[in-house]
Enzyme design. Structure first.
Site, short mmCIF file in Angstrom:
data_model
loop_
_atom_site.label_atom_id
_atom_site.label_comp_id
_atom_site.label_asym_id
_atom_site.label_seq_id
_atom_site.Cartn_x
_atom_site.Cartn_y
_atom_site.Cartn_z
N LEU A 33 0.74 -1.43 -0.07
CA LEU A 33 0.18 -0.10 0.07
C LEU A 33 0.96 1.36 0.14
O LEU A 33 1.96 1.69 0.62
CB LEU A 33 -0.78 -0.03 1.27
CG LEU A 33 -1.79 -1.25 1.48
CD1 LEU A 33 -2.84 -1.08 2.59
CD2 LEU A 33 -2.75 -1.47 0.04
N GLU A 35 0.32 6.02 -0.82
CA GLU A 35 -0.44 6.90 -0.61
C GLU A 35 -1.74 7.04 -1.28
O GLU A 35 -3.02 7.43 -0.96
CB GLU A 35 0.00 8.34 -0.53
CG GLU A 35 1.13 8.50 0.49
CD GLU A 35 0.65 8.35 1.99
OE1 GLU A 35 -0.61 8.88 2.23
OE2 GLU A 35 1.09 7.77 2.79
N HIS A 37 -3.51 4.27 -2.21
CA HIS A 37 -4.61 3.53 -1.66
C HIS A 37 -5.02 3.99 -0.33
O HIS A 37 -6.16 3.93 0.11
CB HIS A 37 -3.84 2.01 -1.21
CG HIS A 37 -3.14 1.20 -2.21
ND1 HIS A 37 -1.75 1.15 -2.30
CD2 HIS A 37 -3.93 0.70 -3.12
CE1 HIS A 37 -1.58 0.24 -3.38
NE2 HIS A 37 -2.67 0.09 -3.96
N ASP A 150 -6.69 3.97 -12.23
CA ASP A 150 -6.96 3.04 -13.42
C ASP A 150 -8.25 3.33 -13.97
O ASP A 150 -9.49 2.81 -13.30
CB ASP A 150 -7.04 1.42 -12.55
CG ASP A 150 -5.68 1.21 -11.98
OD1 ASP A 150 -5.02 0.33 -12.60
OD2 ASP A 150 -5.53 1.81 -10.83
N GLN A 153 -10.45 0.64 -15.43
CA GLN A 153 -11.17 -0.24 -14.52
C GLN A 153 -12.42 0.15 -13.76
O GLN A 153 -13.26 -0.50 -13.65
CB GLN A 153 -10.07 -0.52 -13.45
CG GLN A 153 -10.39 -1.21 -12.24
CD GLN A 153 -9.45 -1.83 -11.16
OE1 GLN A 153 -8.56 -2.75 -11.84
NE2 GLN A 153 -9.06 -0.96 -10.40
N MET A 184 1.67 7.50 -8.12
CA MET A 184 1.87 6.59 -7.39
C MET A 184 1.48 4.94 -7.94
O MET A 184 0.37 5.05 -8.19
CB MET A 184 1.28 6.61 -5.79
CG MET A 184 2.03 7.83 -5.13
SD MET A 184 1.78 8.05 -3.33
CE MET A 184 2.70 9.38 -3.13
N SER A 186 2.26 0.66 -7.08
CA SER A 186 3.11 -0.30 -6.32
C SER A 186 4.14 -0.68 -7.09
O SER A 186 5.20 -1.30 -6.52
CB SER A 186 2.36 -1.75 -6.06
OG SER A 186 0.94 -1.21 -5.12
N ARG A 187 3.86 -0.87 -8.44
CA ARG A 187 5.07 -1.16 -9.43
C ARG A 187 6.29 -0.37 -9.56
O ARG A 187 7.18 -0.62 -10.17
CB ARG A 187 4.41 -1.26 -10.77
CG ARG A 187 3.51 -2.65 -10.80
CD ARG A 187 3.04 -2.86 -12.24
NE ARG A 187 2.38 -4.28 -12.25
CZ ARG A 187 1.02 -4.45 -12.21
NH1 ARG A 187 0.25 -3.57 -12.35
NH2 ARG A 187 0.83 -5.80 -12.38
P1 AMP Z 1 -3.75 -1.91 -6.85
O1 AMP Z 1 -3.36 -2.44 -5.53
O2 AMP Z 1 -2.86 -1.44 -7.68
O3 AMP Z 1 -4.63 -2.97 -7.47
O4 AMP Z 1 -4.90 -0.81 -6.64
C1 AMP Z 1 -5.96 -0.84 -5.96
C2 AMP Z 1 -6.90 0.65 -5.91
O5 AMP Z 1 -6.05 1.64 -5.50
C3 AMP Z 1 -7.13 0.73 -7.27
O6 AMP Z 1 -8.75 1.13 -7.17
C4 AMP Z 1 -6.35 1.67 -7.94
O7 AMP Z 1 -6.98 2.55 -8.81
C5 AMP Z 1 -6.17 2.57 -6.48
N1 AMP Z 1 -4.90 3.21 -6.94
C6 AMP Z 1 -3.55 2.62 -7.23
N2 AMP Z 1 -2.79 3.46 -7.34
C7 AMP Z 1 -3.26 4.97 -6.99
C8 AMP Z 1 -2.90 6.29 -7.04
N3 AMP Z 1 -1.80 6.86 -7.23
N4 AMP Z 1 -3.90 7.01 -6.69
C9 AMP Z 1 -5.13 6.73 -6.39
N5 AMP Z 1 -5.43 5.63 -6.65
C10 AMP Z 1 -4.68 4.52 -6.73
#
Ligand code: AMP
Length: 281
Positions: A33, A35, A37, A150, A153, A184, A186-187
């Site tokens: 996670l 910021e 998330h 996303d 998505q 931001m 995770s990748r």
């Molecule tokens: P993930 O863990 O990458 O599948 O993301 C989980 C949720 O967090 C998804 O709804 C993403 O769109 C959201 N998310 C990921 N990165 C960001 C970000 N930089 N700003 C806002 N939401 C994010």
């Protein structure tokens, strides 16, 4: 805050909360996670009595040659971050718990999933929709929180909710960025310092596009050409797609007008990164 690993335990706990009249917000994540998330969890915390964060690296949304095996994982850090952000329950199922043996049913969608990331990652949205539908059936949230990061998505999930009559409100939250503008993700942890520097070209190209549109540019083709040129000038960057589309249905547009989405996917080394901006013109 509780860590829960089984569907049954989660269902039982949430049933009790619902009987108390408590509203439930769900934040689906793949963990590690940041910021972005945390902003979703914070919004869920404002809107609901109980916040459930799911942490599950979902195998069905990864292609065979993608990074399922190397996706970053750190549950103890995620637990700390969830607690700080005000989550009540963290749901962390094993893959065998989430997909019982012989599981053979999937959720799929036509059209909206054929383009952008759906075109580059066949089967990706089928995996996303399936796991999100399962989470909705397990949690029965009043609201579920997704990031504009996303963008496709969010549209796909909203349409799935409408088409399959899920009783949940989808809340879209803005993109959280690093101080230098990089979205931001995770990748981002995959990037070495040179790649991290190179990756800045993504958000910079989006900012430039925004500026050009502000100055009066109305040709989607010109914006796409300029962005592709800027991204390609970065040696470590390999463009997957850049598109200017209608923000509601992702149809390609030629004239920039109304609510538009500029979406981009770029490979920096082995890391595929996405970013976007939405504009009302
Ligand atoms: P993930 O863990 O990458 O599948 O993301 C989980 C949720 O967090 C998804 O709804 C993403 O769109 C959201 N998310 C990921 N990165 C960001 C970000 N930089 N700003 C806002 N939401 C994010």
């Amino acid at each position: 805050m509780k860590l829960i690993k089984t569907k049954k335990e989660l269902r039982d706990m949430l049933k009790a909360e619902r009987q108390r009249g408590h509203s439930i917000g769900l934040v689906p994540t793949m963990g590690y996670l940041h910021e972005g998330h945390i902003s979703l969890i914070g919004k869920a915390e404002q809107d609901n009595d109980i916040v459930v964060v799911s942490v599950f690296v979902n195998p069905t949304q990864f292609g065979e040659d993608e990074d399922y095996g190397t996706y970053p994982r750190d549950l103890s850090r995620d637990m700390e971050r969830c607690k700080e952000a005000g989550a009540d329950i963290v749901f962390v199922p094993e893959t065998t718990e989430m997909y019982s043996k012989g599981s053979a049913t999937f959720v799929d969608m036509e059209q909206l999933t054929d383009r952008l990331c759906g075109a580059s990652r066949p089967g990706h949205f089928r995996g996303v929709m399936t796991v999100v539908a399962k989470l909705f059936n397990i949690v029965h949230p009043d609201r579920a929180y997704f990031g504009q990061k996303d963008a496709q998505q969010v549209l796909v999930i909203k349409k799935m909710v409408q088409d399959l009559d899920f009783n949940v409100q989808i809340v879209e939250c803005p993109i959280i960025r690093e101080a230098d503008g990089m979205a931001m993700s995770s990748r981002n942890t995959y990037l070495n310092p040179a790649e991290r520097e190179a990756a800045l070209v993504i958000s910079k190209s989006l900012l430039n596009a925004k500026q050009r549109i502000k100055q009066g540019e109305r040709s989607a083709d010109s914006i796409v050409t300029e962005m592709a040129g800027q991204i390609s000038s970065e040696l470590l960057a390999n463009l997957d797609y850049v598109e200017v589309v209608n923000a509601e249905n992702l149809d390609r547009i030629s004239e920039i007008k109304g609510r538009i989405l500029i979406a981009v996917a770029v490979r920096i080394g082995n890391t595929r990164l996405i970013d976007n901006i939405k504009l009302e013109v």
